[in-house]
Design a protein around this motif. Structure first.
Motif, PDB file in Angstrom:
ATOM      1  N   ASP A   3       0.802  -1.219   0.000  1.00  0.00           N
ATOM      2  CA  ASP A   3       0.000   0.000   0.000  1.00  0.00           C
ATOM      3  C   ASP A   3       0.839   1.276   0.000  1.00  0.00           C
ATOM      4  O   ASP A   3       0.480   2.263  -0.651  1.00  0.00           O
ATOM      5  CB  ASP A   3      -0.950   0.005   1.201  1.00  0.00           C
ATOM      6  CG  ASP A   3      -2.060  -1.032   1.062  1.00  0.00           C
ATOM      7  OD1 ASP A   3      -2.129  -1.699   0.017  1.00  0.00           O
ATOM      8  OD2 ASP A   3      -2.853  -1.169   2.016  1.00  0.00           O
ATOM      9  N   ASP A   4       1.948   1.288   0.748  1.00  0.00           N
ATOM     10  CA  ASP A   4       2.753   2.514   0.807  1.00  0.00           C
ATOM     11  C   ASP A   4       3.381   2.829  -0.550  1.00  0.00           C
ATOM     12  O   ASP A   4       3.432   3.987  -0.968  1.00  0.00           O
ATOM     13  CB  ASP A   4       3.813   2.422   1.899  1.00  0.00           C
ATOM     14  CG  ASP A   4       4.765   1.241   1.714  1.00  0.00           C
ATOM     15  OD1 ASP A   4       4.420   0.285   0.986  1.00  0.00           O
ATOM     16  OD2 ASP A   4       5.865   1.272   2.296  1.00  0.00           O
ATOM     17  N   GLU A   5       3.835   1.790  -1.265  1.00  0.00           N
ATOM     18  CA  GLU A   5       4.407   2.012  -2.591  1.00  0.00           C
ATOM     19  C   GLU A   5       3.331   2.366  -3.607  1.00  0.00           C
ATOM     20  O   GLU A   5       3.594   3.103  -4.567  1.00  0.00           O
ATOM     21  CB  GLU A   5       5.182   0.772  -3.038  1.00  0.00           C
ATOM     22  CG  GLU A   5       6.411   0.501  -2.189  1.00  0.00           C
ATOM     23  CD  GLU A   5       7.197  -0.706  -2.672  1.00  0.00           C
ATOM     24  OE1 GLU A   5       7.095  -1.043  -3.881  1.00  0.00           O
ATOM     25  OE2 GLU A   5       7.909  -1.312  -1.858  1.00  0.00           O
TER      26      GLU A   5
ATOM     27  N   ALA B  64       0.737   4.241  -2.914  1.00  0.00           N
ATOM     28  CA  ALA B  64       0.514   5.667  -2.698  1.00  0.00           C
ATOM     29  C   ALA B  64       1.611   6.500  -3.342  1.00  0.00           C
ATOM     30  O   ALA B  64       1.340   7.543  -3.959  1.00  0.00           O
ATOM     31  CB  ALA B  64       0.445   5.955  -1.198  1.00  0.00           C
ATOM     32  N   THR B  65       2.856   6.034  -3.243  1.00  0.00           N
ATOM     33  CA  THR B  65       3.978   6.760  -3.856  1.00  0.00           C
ATOM     34  C   THR B  65       3.853   6.787  -5.369  1.00  0.00           C
ATOM     35  O   THR B  65       4.078   7.815  -6.017  1.00  0.00           O
ATOM     36  CB  THR B  65       5.310   6.109  -3.451  1.00  0.00           C
ATOM     37  OG1 THR B  65       5.453   6.169  -2.026  1.00  0.00           O
ATOM     38  CG2 THR B  65       6.484   6.825  -4.098  1.00  0.00           C
TER      39      THR B  65
ATOM     40  N   ARG C 152      -7.175   0.141  -1.230  1.00  0.00           N
ATOM     41  CA  ARG C 152      -6.235   0.521  -2.291  1.00  0.00           C
ATOM     42  C   ARG C 152      -6.887   1.487  -3.283  1.00  0.00           C
ATOM     43  O   ARG C 152      -6.245   2.421  -3.777  1.00  0.00           O
ATOM     44  CB  ARG C 152      -5.713  -0.734  -2.992  1.00  0.00           C
ATOM     45  CG  ARG C 152      -4.781  -1.549  -2.097  1.00  0.00           C
ATOM     46  CD  ARG C 152      -4.480  -2.921  -2.661  1.00  0.00           C
ATOM     47  NE  ARG C 152      -3.667  -2.870  -3.870  1.00  0.00           N
ATOM     48  CZ  ARG C 152      -2.351  -2.750  -3.884  1.00  0.00           C
ATOM     49  NH1 ARG C 152      -1.672  -2.627  -2.745  1.00  0.00           N
ATOM     50  NH2 ARG C 152      -1.685  -2.744  -5.022  1.00  0.00           N
TER      51      ARG C 152
ATOM     52  N   ILE D  23      -6.711   4.745  -1.534  1.00  0.00           N
ATOM     53  CA  ILE D  23      -5.349   5.288  -1.574  1.00  0.00           C
ATOM     54  C   ILE D  23      -5.105   5.979  -2.914  1.00  0.00           C
ATOM     55  O   ILE D  23      -4.569   7.092  -2.974  1.00  0.00           O
ATOM     56  CB  ILE D  23      -4.320   4.157  -1.346  1.00  0.00           C
ATOM     57  CG1 ILE D  23      -4.341   3.710   0.118  1.00  0.00           C
ATOM     58  CG2 ILE D  23      -2.915   4.620  -1.741  1.00  0.00           C
ATOM     59  CD1 ILE D  23      -3.548   2.437   0.375  1.00  0.00           C
TER      60      ILE D  23
END
Length: 393
Positions: free
Chosen positions: A137-139, A141-142, A169, A172
């Protein structure tokens, strides 16, 4: 001017991430990009992108011909493979040659292809589509944050197996793109992984939380009756068509009122795209391109009155391809270089790192349980397939 020969080359696109969808994930960060060069007796060469395994056979249909007769040569190539048919890899080969011939024609005119085809604007609206199924999930968002920095106001997520995974997701992605729009366009691509009941249940569940702009390939590509019924059960538009290889394959879908958005795969060539766009226009439907490295069909999209939006999968280009376009304000800005704007550095292509052969599972292989799942099943996306084992579909 006469067509005299061809060169078949290969380069790679390094995505900096694993790409894939619910059907599977690529085994490495890089993917192969086939490049076809068509040669002429006047020194003008055309560039076509996409797999072309049957080029030796199909090239005989155009050898010695004037490349500027590109539309007639397209039909000549179809006629050349009449007995065996023009679907699949053969259609991809015809598309790559067709793309190179349009490149030659525009170069001979001294104009970028978008202008040679009658386009008025160099800007082609687009949406972000990172093929991001394997990303945490963090990648995620990036990634969509980088697209948002280029002004994109719409995005497409790969999903369709696990609702509990997909919903956050989608949010996001929506949050990342909201910097450019109060209501960014949100799309979900199931890549033909559902049956009719699954599609209706899944999309209706998503729509309790989010307003989907479209759902893509919810059913098998030829299921006209199924997609027509699904249109009456969900709010989202139904988009499909990228894997159809031939104008005639769209007829049953359009006759059944199965589509809201007619999609066309870039790898099938420029003439095919222009003909499908005209067919969709006759049904008062918009057309949308599914991307490939270098976005060559964007040139044709600029000249189509019913063009909606162009998928943009990455903000970088394959090794050794200098492409005259930029990404800004949520779309593709085409340049003034004659032709489709691609210059091939063959020395760099020769030194490009080799990519391992495609894994036994991946986005190119339909999983055993696709369309048969009753509930979410284990979904291994972090580890590529190995020679001695198989991944859970």
């Amino acid at each position: 001017m006469k067509i005299t020969g061809f060169r078949s080359l290969t380069t790679v696109h390094d995505w900096g991430r694993r790409t894939g969808d619910v059907n599977g994930v690529q085994s490495t960060d890089a993917t192969v990009v086939p490049v076809l060069i068509i040669e002429t007796d006047e020194g003008i060469e055309g560039v076509g992108l996409g797999a072309h395994p049957d080029v030796a056979r199909v090239f005989a249909a155009v050898e010695g011909e004037d490349p500027r007769s590109v539309v007639a040569l397209y039909d000549r190539m179809l006629a050349w493979v009449f007995k065996t048919g023009h679907s699949g890899a053969v259609f991809g080969t015809i598309g790559a040659i067709d793309m190179a011939l349009w490149d030659i024609k525009a170069k001979a005119m001294g104009e970028p292809l978008w202008r040679a085809l009658g386009g008025r604007e160099r800007f082609v609206p687009g949406y972000a589509s990172g093929l991001e199924y394997s990303l945490p999930d963090d990648e995620l968002a990036t990634l969509y944050g980088r697209f948002a920095e280029r002004g994109f106001r719409g995005g497409k997520l790969k999903g369709g197996i696990d609702l509990d995974r997909d919903l956050p997701r989608l949010e996001i992605m929506r949050t990342a793109l909201s910097r450019n729009s109060r209501h960014p366009a949100i799309m979900l691509d199931a890549n033909e992984s559902w049956n009719h009941a699954q599609a209706a249940r899944y999309v209706c569940a998503v729509e309790q939380r989010l307003d989907l702009t479209w759902v893509e390939e919810p059913l098998r590509r030829w299921d006209a009756a199924g997609m027509a019924m699904l249109r009456g059960k969900v709010r989202a538009a139904i988009a499909s068509g990228e894997n159809l290889t031939g104008l005639e394959q769209y007829g049953p879908l359009l006759d059944a009122n199965a589509l809201d958005i007619v999609q066309v795969g870039t790898v099938w060539g420029i003439t095919h795209f222009l003909r499908v766009a005209t067919l969709a226009h006759s049904h008062d439907l918009p057309v949308s391109t599914v991307a490939y490295n270098g976005n060559p069909i964007a040139h044709a999209a600029s000249a189509v009155p019913n063009f909606l939006t162009h998928e943009v999968q990455d903000l970088a280009f394959p090794v050794g391809l200098d492409i005259d376009q930029e990404f800004d304000d949520g779309g593709i800005v085409l340049g003034d270089r004659p032709g489709i704007g691609i210059v091939v550095d063959e020395e760099r292509l020769a030194s490009a790192s080799a990519v391992p052969a495609a894994a036994a599972s991946g986005p190119h292989v339909r999983p055993e349980r696709a369309g048969l799942r009753m509930v979410a099943e284990p979904d291994v996306i972090e580890e590529p397939a190995t020679a001695g084992g198989r991944r859970t579909p």
